[in-house]
Scaffold this motif. Sequence first.
Motif, mmCIF file in Angstrom:
data_model
loop_
_atom_site.group_PDB
_atom_site.id
_atom_site.type_symbol
_atom_site.label_atom_id
_atom_site.label_comp_id
_atom_site.label_asym_id
_atom_site.label_seq_id
_atom_site.Cartn_x
_atom_site.Cartn_y
_atom_site.Cartn_z
ATOM 1 N N GLU A 97 19.310 -20.472 40.506
ATOM 2 C CA GLU A 97 18.065 -21.179 40.815
ATOM 3 C C GLU A 97 18.097 -22.639 40.368
ATOM 4 O O GLU A 97 17.414 -23.481 40.948
ATOM 5 N N ARG B 11 16.316 -16.857 46.857
ATOM 6 C CA ARG B 11 17.087 -15.623 46.726
ATOM 7 C C ARG B 11 16.172 -14.422 46.848
ATOM 8 O O ARG B 11 14.999 -14.459 46.453
ATOM 9 N N GLN C 293 14.574 -11.107 45.838
ATOM 10 C CA GLN C 293 14.305 -10.454 44.561
ATOM 11 C C GLN C 293 13.066 -9.588 44.683
ATOM 12 O O GLN C 293 12.183 -9.849 45.489
ATOM 13 N N PHE D 48 20.390 -24.892 45.882
ATOM 14 C CA PHE D 48 19.775 -23.567 45.956
ATOM 15 C C PHE D 48 18.411 -23.686 46.629
ATOM 16 O O PHE D 48 17.646 -24.604 46.348
ATOM 17 N N ASN E 221 21.113 -15.333 37.713
ATOM 18 C CA ASN E 221 20.030 -15.703 38.629
ATOM 19 C C ASN E 221 19.418 -17.047 38.245
ATOM 20 O O ASN E 221 19.133 -17.885 39.110
ATOM 21 N N TRP F 238 20.878 -21.373 50.904
ATOM 22 C CA TRP F 238 21.378 -22.592 50.278
ATOM 23 C C TRP F 238 21.289 -23.759 51.258
ATOM 24 O O TRP F 238 21.202 -23.559 52.461
ATOM 25 N N ASN G 195 23.016 -8.692 47.600
ATOM 26 C CA ASN G 195 22.624 -9.999 47.081
ATOM 27 C C ASN G 195 22.452 -10.901 48.297
ATOM 28 O O ASN G 195 23.361 -11.013 49.122
ATOM 29 N N SER H 130 20.798 -14.749 49.618
ATOM 30 C CA SER H 130 20.221 -16.028 49.206
ATOM 31 C C SER H 130 20.352 -17.054 50.319
ATOM 32 O O SER H 130 21.048 -16.835 51.307
#
Length: 167
Positions: A37, A45, A47, A42, A33, A71, A67, A69
């Motif tokens: 980051e 994400r 969490q 990035f 992780n 980008w 998962n 995220s």
Amino acid sequence: MASELAQINVGRTLYPLDDPRMDGFTGRLDAVNALAEAAPGFVWRLQSDSGNATDIKVSDDPQFIVNLSVWRDAEALFDFVYRTRHREVMVQRRQWFEPPKGVFQALWWVPAGHRPTPQEGLAAIARLEAEGPTPAAFSFKQRFAPPEAQGGAAEGLDPAPWCVGWS
């Protein structure tokens, strides 16, 4: 409006996360992780308060994890996934995860600043499974340019009806 690339990948662990056989995976979560980051491109994400997403339940199955995220673009995500130490974890994934039975990852464009929900991500997977790659849900193998490059704007995915069976 500018777009950012959302990605989701899902899997079913072979064992409960607190099983010692999962230590090779769970013991690397914080480092992976942090690597994400710090990666160029990035944005964000998913969490929980724990600092990762493994305890965010999107299914009745306690071994199904997600998962999610965002980008800058597909190249930045690809570089992180395949050209950093993250790749080492991926190479060993069969030690911790069941082989996928269908689509397990999807990419899609979202408006800059939008933070997709797990339900949106599951909708993208279901859409990719049902329709194949389209600008609304695609994969690394067949990518689509951001909507503004195609003369449009990014839109969030409506979880219904694409999430049937995921909740």
